[in-house]
Structures are given as structure tokens and as C-alpha cells.
Scaffold this active site. Sequence first.
Site, mmCIF file in Angstrom:
data_model
loop_
_atom_site.group_PDB
_atom_site.id
_atom_site.type_symbol
_atom_site.label_atom_id
_atom_site.label_comp_id
_atom_site.label_asym_id
_atom_site.label_seq_id
_atom_site.Cartn_x
_atom_site.Cartn_y
_atom_site.Cartn_z
ATOM 1 N N SER A 41 0.860 -1.191 0.000
ATOM 2 C CA SER A 41 0.000 0.000 0.000
ATOM 3 C C SER A 41 0.895 1.239 0.000
ATOM 4 C CB SER A 41 -0.931 -0.015 1.215
ATOM 5 O OG SER A 41 -0.174 0.031 2.390
ATOM 6 N N GLU A 99 -10.124 -7.961 4.674
ATOM 7 C CA GLU A 99 -11.228 -7.003 4.785
ATOM 8 C C GLU A 99 -11.583 -6.337 3.460
ATOM 9 O OE1 GLU A 99 -8.313 -6.953 6.376
ATOM 10 O OE2 GLU A 99 -7.748 -4.959 7.055
ATOM 11 N N CYS A 149 -5.107 26.391 13.023
ATOM 12 C CA CYS A 149 -5.951 25.729 14.017
ATOM 13 C C CYS A 149 -5.248 25.661 15.388
ATOM 14 C CB CYS A 149 -6.389 24.364 13.500
ATOM 15 S SG CYS A 149 -7.901 23.786 14.296
ATOM 16 N N HIS A 164 -8.800 25.716 8.391
ATOM 17 C CA HIS A 164 -7.775 24.963 7.654
ATOM 18 C C HIS A 164 -7.858 25.361 6.187
ATOM 19 C CE1 HIS A 164 -6.626 21.913 10.741
ATOM 20 N NE2 HIS A 164 -7.847 22.127 11.180
ATOM 21 N N GLU A 191 -5.846 25.188 3.928
ATOM 22 C CA GLU A 191 -5.136 24.250 3.036
ATOM 23 C C GLU A 191 -6.080 23.250 2.375
ATOM 24 O OE1 GLU A 191 -4.625 24.615 6.235
ATOM 25 O OE2 GLU A 191 -4.861 22.718 7.315
HETATM 26 N N1 GLN Z 1 -7.067 20.541 19.331
HETATM 27 C C1 GLN Z 1 -7.615 21.771 18.860
HETATM 28 C C2 GLN Z 1 -9.125 21.810 18.954
HETATM 29 O O1 GLN Z 1 -9.767 20.800 19.014
HETATM 30 C C3 GLN Z 1 -7.153 22.102 17.460
HETATM 31 C C4 GLN Z 1 -7.561 21.096 16.429
HETATM 32 C C5 GLN Z 1 -6.795 21.210 15.145
HETATM 33 O O2 GLN Z 1 -5.685 21.735 15.102
HETATM 34 N N2 GLN Z 1 -7.356 20.723 14.054
HETATM 35 O O3 GLN Z 1 -9.700 22.868 18.929
#
Ligand code: GLN
Length: 536
Positions: free
Chosen positions: A12, A149, A382, A508, A510
Site C-alpha cells: 500500500s 477485509e 488551528c 484549515h 489548506e
Molecule cells: N485541538 C484543537 C481543537 O480541538 C485544534 C484542532 C486542530 O488543530 N485541528 O480545537
Amino acid sequence: MKYVFVTGGVLSSIGKGVTTASLALLFKSMGYNVTVIKIDPYLNVDAGTMNPYAHGEVFVTEDGGETDLDLGHYERFLNINLSRRNNITAGQIYYSVIMKERKGEYLGETVQVIPHVTNEIKQRIREVGKENGADIVFVEIGGTVGDIEGLPFLEASRQMKLEEGSDNVAFVHVALVPTLRTTGEQKTKPVQHSVQELRRIGIQPDLIVARCEKPLSIEAKQKIALYSNVPPEAVISNHDVSNIYEIPIILREQQAHRILAEKLKLDYREPDLAKWEEFLEKIRRASMEVKIAMIGKYTRLHDSYLSIVEALKHAGAYVGVKPSLVWLESTDIEAGTVDVEKVLINIDGALILPGFGKRGAEGKIKAIRYLRERNIPTLGICFGFQLMAVEFARNILGLTNANSTELDPSTPHPVIDLLPSQKEVNQVGGTMRLGAKYIKLFKDRRVYNIYGAEIVAERHRHRYGLNKKYIDLFESSGFLVSGVSLDEEVVEFMELKDHRFFIGTQAHPEFKSRPLAPSPIYVEFIKEASKSNKVR
Ligand code: GLN
């Protein structure tokens, strides 16, 4: 509707996802409407509950699905949004079959893998094709042929050929052709065996894609063709390239799309890849290296941050520079085995990567302080953003032991706290704040200028966020809120005044970055980082 099933052999993680995305792109470029499904034979309902070291990053779709990272490849290559429904797991299939059994939908029957599980699989595949109005549905079956699986999924695909007709279903087999280091010879035996295994299940591949280091030799091609019962031109060399976005071109050169089009009785049209090739040309031309520190906790598997790595490539191509990534493990900073200053002194920009949990967080905070004080472009994603706020609270606002309650539930200054909407949640799977949310950007802020829009939508995956009680304090010291969610629950962007680039986002961005549509915030970050040489 036509179906193309992509199976894997030998190993894989050899690039089946990129191969599938590339074939789909060729057909999209021929003017066909395509969609792509990833099948994951594990019993998790989705990828959201797995550690990134198990399968790489969790990719988040527009509708909040926590999916396999291959969906990211599909979205980036095809420049389309997919849904959570494009990732089918064995967990979802069994869940649904068992629910139906409890409801009495199979009353009187013995519920079995064949036909109940296989019917459920076929139904899901057909539905997704219909929902997307697809001419061609590409279905990548995760894992390798021979996995226990994976069997129900292979069996379902075999049945689909029978039901849909031979002209409507094609099989592509992607397998590894290793090279013996001592002799330099390409060994075809593993492929022969995995094709044999496929045929034992009743599947005859129409196209074999050989993953190899160097272009596949004529002898190897002929051998594979003979043993696999396909013409030699249906054995395609998918050799190592420096840039995954070259793969569609390599497949096109060998006419992989023409062979599949003939098999599926589809009209042949020349794929129009003009825009794609423009993008490739930009990557090839970019020579100036921009050093980006990648600071995170899962850095030993770069796939943990796949979409971020790709977003940096897209932004680099757009700006005309080549991002060169320097991985910095935050747990090593924390343990004191890595000296932040030594690594960061020559860096052009830094990304504070997303994450969960306490381990490594103090290491990130230490790095953030250095980056902020030295005026080095810094983008926090984040969790990365949350820790930028924690660092600022401790070292500028003077809030000793400020923290996120995720890391220290009894902190005296909970500058990052559980979101109000998360307080009632008591199940873990699929309950974070997920998917695309609208964000309102404030007109007098830099982030607004970067996006050039007042309302933008970015994807999310988190439970915690900036505690709004502290906003005034942050702003009075120059760490400004640049955008909030439309419902005003969440602080989505913050930017530091009088810093070259110190921007954090709860989102995010990205996940929405594409070769042909790079993410604005990543582009600005790379632009700023590429000036670091002059500033230093
Ligand atoms: N742990 C953090 C939260 O839950 C940030 C999560 C993340 O970086 N995707 O808010």
C-alpha cells in the site's frame, strides 16, 4: 454511467490515490463529468478517530466529512468539491446493514456478506455516481488485493461488471515493480502474483499501472503483459517523479486514457490540459528556495500534514519560488534535544501545524515566541493559531500560566477554551465543529486584503477556540481579530500589528487550496517569506 475500479497490489502507499486522481483528471479534461470514490476497508466509520500516524492526515470535506487523505488528491487534481459520501468505509457499510436488520428490512433472511453487504456497497457506489451526475465514477479500493477485509469490496466490483455490462466497467491495477539494487533489474514477479490473486477472485484488469523507480523496461512490460493477459500497451509505467502533478502527463504520454476510453466505448477526445501544464511550467521554472519551518508533532510522517505541504507547493508555484521544508518536531524542542534558535535562525517563514493534546505543545510555544520576537513570517493553523494566542497571552499580556483548557483544564487564564456549542457533546466520532463555515472579515485588517472579500468560507475541524472574554486585552496589545464566523461564535483569524506576518487562523485553508486555485492566505505567507533574505 461508466465505472472504473482501481485496485492495488504488492504494497500500500505506492501512489494509488494519485494514479486514480490523474486518470480522473484525464477524463475530466476530455470533457467528461467525473467523480471519485475512495473505499477504505477498515471498520472505523470515518478517518476522524484515527491517529495521523496510522493513515496520514484526516482530510475534511466541504460538508464536514472526516475522510481519507486521498480525497484531498482527488479534489486538488480535479479542482472540485467532493462530499463525505465519496469516502466509503467498511464501518459505514456494516453499520447500515446492521441498522436495516434491526429495523426488520431483511425479515426472515439470514444476513450475509454476499448478498447483503455487497448489495449495500454497490448501492452506495451507484448513488454517489447519480448524486454527482457523473459520466464516469472512479472507485479506488484501499489496501491491497489479498487483504481479508477488502474482499467484499472486490466481490462487489466483480458483480458490478456482470450487472452493468462489460462495456461499462473497467479495472485498473496499480502495483509495485521493485528494482533489485545489486543488478538494477526490475522484478515483475510481485505484480504477476497480485494479478493472479485478482483473477482468482474473478477480476481481469484492463490496465496495469506499474509503480517503479525508473521508467519500466520493455522486457518488464512484456513480461507483465503476458502474465496478466493484457496487451503490452496496457501496461503503463508510473515511475518516480519529483512532483506528483506530473503524473497525469506521464499517463497521457502512454495513452492510458485512450485504452480505458476504448474499453468503456467512450468517444475519444484529446484531453485539454493547457492550464495544468501552465501550472507545471511554473513549478519547473521556480528556482529560488524559500525555507519554511514545519513545526508539529507528527513530523515523522509528512503525510500527516499532506494538504498543508500541497498548499505550500501551490502557493510557491503562484509566487514563483520553491518552498523547501525544514521539519521540526515539537516534542524534540520540548525535550530540549533540538535548539529552536539554531534551527530557526536561517528560516524564511514558519508554519505552526495543527494538532491535538498536550504532548509537544510547549515546544511549539517556545518556537512561536522566537518567531514573533524575530519578526519571522509565521502562519498558525488551528491548534497552531491557538498556541500563538497562548504564547502572546503569557509573554505580552503578562497572563502567567495562560493556556488552552484542552492542555490545562485548571489554567488561571483560559485564553483558549471549549466552544460553547461543544459543551453538550459527549460522543467523540464526528462531533467536532466540522466542514466549511462562513467567515466575516473586517475591512481594516490585512486578512481582508489578502482574501479581497468580506465573506469567505473555509473548512474546520476543532472543538476549542479563542475565549472571547480576552479579545479586548489581545487587541489593546496589537494582536487583532481580523475575522469571525458569521454566527460570531468563533474567532477565525488574528493578525499581529507591526509584524511582517504573524497570522493565525482557526480554519484549515489548506483543504481548499488547489494547483489551479491556490489559497490566498498561503500565497501571501509565501510571498512574505520569500522576502526574508532581503530583510535579514
Ligand atoms: N485541538 C484543537 C481543537 O480541538 C485544534 C484542532 C486542530 O488543530 N485541528 O480545537
